[in-house]
Design a protein around this motif. Structure first.
Motif, PDB file in Angstrom:
ATOM      1  N   GLU A   1      22.283  19.584  -2.979  1.00 53.76           N
ATOM      2  CA  GLU A   1      22.904  19.378  -1.673  1.00 53.76           C
ATOM      3  C   GLU A   1      24.415  19.162  -1.786  1.00 53.76           C
ATOM      4  O   GLU A   1      25.157  19.436  -0.844  1.00 53.76           O
ATOM      5  N   THR A   2      24.877  18.677  -2.935  1.00 50.93           N
ATOM      6  CA  THR A   2      26.291  18.355  -3.143  1.00 50.93           C
ATOM      7  C   THR A   2      27.103  19.535  -3.676  1.00 50.93           C
ATOM      8  O   THR A   2      28.294  19.647  -3.371  1.00 50.93           O
TER       9      THR A   2
ATOM     10  N   LYS B   1      13.884  15.150 -10.552  1.00 48.18           N
ATOM     11  CA  LYS B   1      13.756  15.961  -9.338  1.00 48.18           C
ATOM     12  C   LYS B   1      14.491  15.322  -8.158  1.00 48.18           C
ATOM     13  O   LYS B   1      15.106  16.020  -7.352  1.00 48.18           O
ATOM     14  N   GLN B   2      14.472  14.003  -8.067  1.00 51.09           N
ATOM     15  CA  GLN B   2      15.223  13.306  -7.013  1.00 51.09           C
ATOM     16  C   GLN B   2      16.719  13.548  -7.171  1.00 51.09           C
ATOM     17  O   GLN B   2      17.418  13.856  -6.198  1.00 51.09           O
ATOM     18  N   ILE B   3      17.202  13.396  -8.392  1.00 53.56           N
ATOM     19  CA  ILE B   3      18.634  13.581  -8.653  1.00 53.56           C
ATOM     20  C   ILE B   3      19.042  15.022  -8.383  1.00 53.56           C
ATOM     21  O   ILE B   3      20.072  15.284  -7.753  1.00 53.56           O
TER      22      ILE B   3
ATOM     23  N   THR C   1      17.739  17.180  -6.372  1.00 49.98           N
ATOM     24  CA  THR C   1      17.775  17.458  -4.931  1.00 49.98           C
ATOM     25  C   THR C   1      19.134  17.055  -4.375  1.00 49.98           C
ATOM     26  O   THR C   1      19.752  17.811  -3.615  1.00 49.98           O
ATOM     27  N   SER C   2      19.636  15.910  -4.778  1.00 49.05           N
ATOM     28  CA  SER C   2      20.958  15.458  -4.336  1.00 49.05           C
ATOM     29  C   SER C   2      22.068  16.354  -4.884  1.00 49.05           C
ATOM     30  O   SER C   2      23.024  16.674  -4.174  1.00 49.05           O
ATOM     31  N   ILE C   3      21.941  16.763  -6.134  1.00 52.49           N
ATOM     32  CA  ILE C   3      22.953  17.643  -6.731  1.00 52.49           C
ATOM     33  C   ILE C   3      22.993  18.977  -6.000  1.00 52.49           C
ATOM     34  O   ILE C   3      24.069  19.487  -5.681  1.00 52.49           O
TER      35      ILE C   3
ATOM     36  N   LEU D   1      27.285  10.949  -9.347  1.00 55.17           N
ATOM     37  CA  LEU D   1      26.045  11.696  -9.108  1.00 55.17           C
ATOM     38  C   LEU D   1      25.611  12.450 -10.362  1.00 55.17           C
ATOM     39  O   LEU D   1      24.513  12.245 -10.874  1.00 55.17           O
TER      40      LEU D   1
ATOM     41  N   GLN E   1      29.873  21.444  -1.816  1.00 53.62           N
ATOM     42  CA  GLN E   1      31.165  20.777  -1.636  1.00 53.62           C
ATOM     43  C   GLN E   1      32.170  21.218  -2.701  1.00 53.62           C
ATOM     44  O   GLN E   1      33.373  21.050  -2.529  1.00 53.62           O
TER      45      GLN E   1
ATOM     46  N   ARG F   1      12.164  11.303 -11.439  1.00 51.22           N
ATOM     47  CA  ARG F   1      13.555  10.856 -11.235  1.00 51.22           C
ATOM     48  C   ARG F   1      14.501  12.046 -11.297  1.00 51.22           C
ATOM     49  O   ARG F   1      15.426  12.177 -10.493  1.00 51.22           O
TER      50      ARG F   1
END
Length: 100
Positions: free
Chosen positions: A30-31, A22-24, A26-28, A78, A34, A20
């Motif tokens: 990418e974010t 590692k999934q989070i 990956t999103s962080i 996030l 910004q 879980r």
């Protein structure tokens, strides 16, 4: 020459929540651009299997202060997802800033 700030975060995650986490993350990763962050990396620390280290660079102290507040917020949509994964929650994130 323009100064930049190198941000280092470290924390221990719960072993059973590594997928879980590692999934989070990956999103962080990418974010974060910004928020004008660059040179983003995260990896396991060598000394212990459950400790992770994140690094990235931001252009100003204002960026650092905003990201520090957001990364330690359980309410952020996030970043707050990490609260369940980190031992003691996001308030236990060690965050260091070095100006270069």
């Amino acid at each position: 020459m323009k100064n930049t700030l190198h941000i280092y975060l470290d924390y221990e995650i719960k072993q059973h929540l590594q997928p879980r986490y590692k999934q989070i993350m990956t999103s962080i990763a990418e974010t974060l651009p910004q928020y004008d962050a660059c040179d983003i990396s995260w990896e396991k620390a060598e000394d212990t299997s459950n400790r992770y280290i994140e690094t990235f660079v931001v252009p100003t102290e204002s960026h650092f202060h905003v990201l520090k507040r957001l990364r330690k917020s359980r309410r952020h949509l996030l970043f707050g997802l990490l609260d369940e994964c980190i031992c003691g929650g996001v308030k236990e994130i060690n965050l260091i800033c070095l100006k270069t």
